[in-house]
Scaffold this active site. Structure first.
Site, PDB file in Angstrom:
ATOM      1  CB  SER A  30      35.202  34.617  43.795  1.00 22.12           C
ATOM      2  OG  SER A  30      35.942  34.885  43.014  1.00 22.12           O
ATOM      3  N   GLY A  82      41.154  40.545  46.599  1.00 18.96           N
ATOM      4  CA  GLY A  82      41.870  40.080  45.987  1.00 18.96           C
ATOM      5  C   GLY A  82      41.789  41.006  44.313  1.00 18.96           C
ATOM      6  CB  ALA A  83      43.707  42.266  42.292  1.00 20.28           C
ATOM      7  CG  ASP A  84      39.427  42.662  38.064  1.00 17.21           C
ATOM      8  OD1 ASP A  84      38.940  41.644  38.350  1.00 17.21           O
ATOM      9  OD2 ASP A  84      38.861  43.208  38.595  1.00 17.21           O
ATOM     10  CE  LYS A  94      40.964  45.912  44.538  1.00 17.48           C
ATOM     11  NZ  LYS A  94      40.400  44.431  44.281  1.00 17.48           N
ATOM     12  N   GLY A  96      36.639  44.127  39.318  1.00 18.42           N
ATOM     13  CA  GLY A  96      35.918  43.161  38.017  1.00 18.42           C
ATOM     14  C   GLY A  96      34.344  43.372  39.088  1.00 18.42           C
ATOM     15  CD  GLU A 103      37.151  45.780  45.748  1.00 22.57           C
ATOM     16  OE1 GLU A 103      36.906  45.377  45.372  1.00 22.57           O
ATOM     17  OE2 GLU A 103      37.376  46.667  44.939  1.00 22.57           O
ATOM     18  CE  LYS A 121      42.274  36.693  38.201  1.00 23.63           C
ATOM     19  NZ  LYS A 121      41.120  37.128  40.471  1.00 23.63           N
TER      20      LYS A 121
HETATM   21  C1  5RP Z   1      35.978  43.066  43.515  1.00 25.56           C
HETATM   22  C2  5RP Z   1      37.584  43.005  42.896  1.00 25.56           C
HETATM   23  C3  5RP Z   1      37.968  41.842  42.792  1.00 25.56           C
HETATM   24  O1  5RP Z   1      39.153  41.573  44.305  1.00 25.56           O
HETATM   25  C4  5RP Z   1      38.387  41.022  42.198  1.00 25.56           C
HETATM   26  O2  5RP Z   1      37.508  41.456  40.845  1.00 25.56           O
HETATM   27  C5  5RP Z   1      38.844  39.909  41.803  1.00 25.56           C
HETATM   28  O3  5RP Z   1      37.468  39.122  42.153  1.00 25.56           O
HETATM   29  P1  5RP Z   1      37.929  37.366  42.018  1.00 25.56           P
HETATM   30  O4  5RP Z   1      38.559  37.076  43.444  1.00 25.56           O
HETATM   31  O5  5RP Z   1      36.277  37.422  42.633  1.00 25.56           O
HETATM   32  O6  5RP Z   1      38.483  37.046  40.705  1.00 25.56           O
HETATM   33  O7  5RP Z   1      37.919  43.884  42.805  1.00 25.56           O
HETATM   34  O8  5RP Z   1      35.486  45.103  42.620  1.00 25.56           O
END
Ligand code: 5RP
Length: 218
Positions: A30, A82-84, A94, A96, A103, A121
């Site tokens: 997102s 992005g990252a979790d 990562k 999620g 990636e 995060k």
């Molecule tokens: C997808 C990822 C995303 O970068 C991670 O889940 C973060 O997502 P978001 O920006 O929706 O919080 O690794 O596989």
């Protein structure tokens, strides 16, 4: 700012890292969706993008941004994703969104990984967010048993098939004291495609949005 406003702010800040006449590595999620929307305004200045998922490819194409196969591209200046979770050492969890393998591949090619997150995060230690592991379907139970031996509680992400046709195990309750070591250890299990630890190749720059704006950590 609410979380979506932070995601948008940090994604827009990442546009400054995109150089004219280059191909941009694009992540998934997102936060990245805001980045793709921003990139659309620069589409005449760049050559195009390499994408890390079907979802990002679709969004890029919808904006008229040319998407290249990674095999056609020798060199990527930046990869934006992005990252979790992300630590002060720029290690990340990562996956999620289940796009971790592509990636990891696209980010491996890029000279710079720019991680874009909101302040929820940033963590002192990885592991509160369950660690995604992409697994060849026939190896699911075997890999799950091995992950239990490593101290985790793997949960099969029901109903999810990755863009590569595999399944995801989300590993809860891991104590991730040495992310690089654990990343290699899990990747060595037969049947694992990759896991969501990005420590061997962490981020080069973390951009993080909080209520006061976007902070840059080099
Ligand atoms: C997808 C990822 C995303 O970068 C991670 O889940 C973060 O997502 P978001 O920006 O929706 O919080 O690794 O596989």
């Amino acid at each position: 700012m609410d979380q979506n406003q932070k995601k948008e702010a940090v994604a827009k800040a990442a546009l400054q890292f995109v150089k004219p006449d280059t191909i941009v590595g694009v992540g998934t999620g997102s936060t990245v969706n805001y980045f793709i929307d921003g990139l659309a305004d620069m589409k005449n200045d760049i050559i195009g993008a390499v994408s890390s998922s079907n979802a990002s490819t679709e969004r890029l194409k919808k904006h008229g941004i040319q998407v290249f196969d990674l095999n056609e591209v020798d060199d990527l200046d930046v990869y934006i994703d992005g990252a979790d979770e992300v630590t002060e050492h720029k290690h990340m969890i990562k996956g999620g969104g289940a796009a971790l393998t592509q990636e990891k591949i696209v980010s491996a090619v890029a000279r710079q990984f720019i991680c874009i997150v909101d302040d929820s995060k940033r963590v002192p230690m990885l592991g509160k967010f369950p660690l995604p592991v992409e697994v060849i379907p026939m190896a699911r139970s075997y890999v799950a048993r091995e992950l239990v031996k490593l101290g985790g509680d793997p949960v099969y992400r029901q109903g999810v098939t990755t863009d590569n046709g595999n399944v995801i195990l989300d590993v809860h309750n891991l104590e991730i004291l040495n992310p690089r070591e654990l990343e290699a250890q899990i990747n060595n299990l037969a049947g694992v495609v990759t896991n969501g630890l990005f420590a061997m190749r962490g981020a080069n720059v973390v951009l993080c949005a909080d209520d006061n704006g976007v902070n840059q950590y080099d």
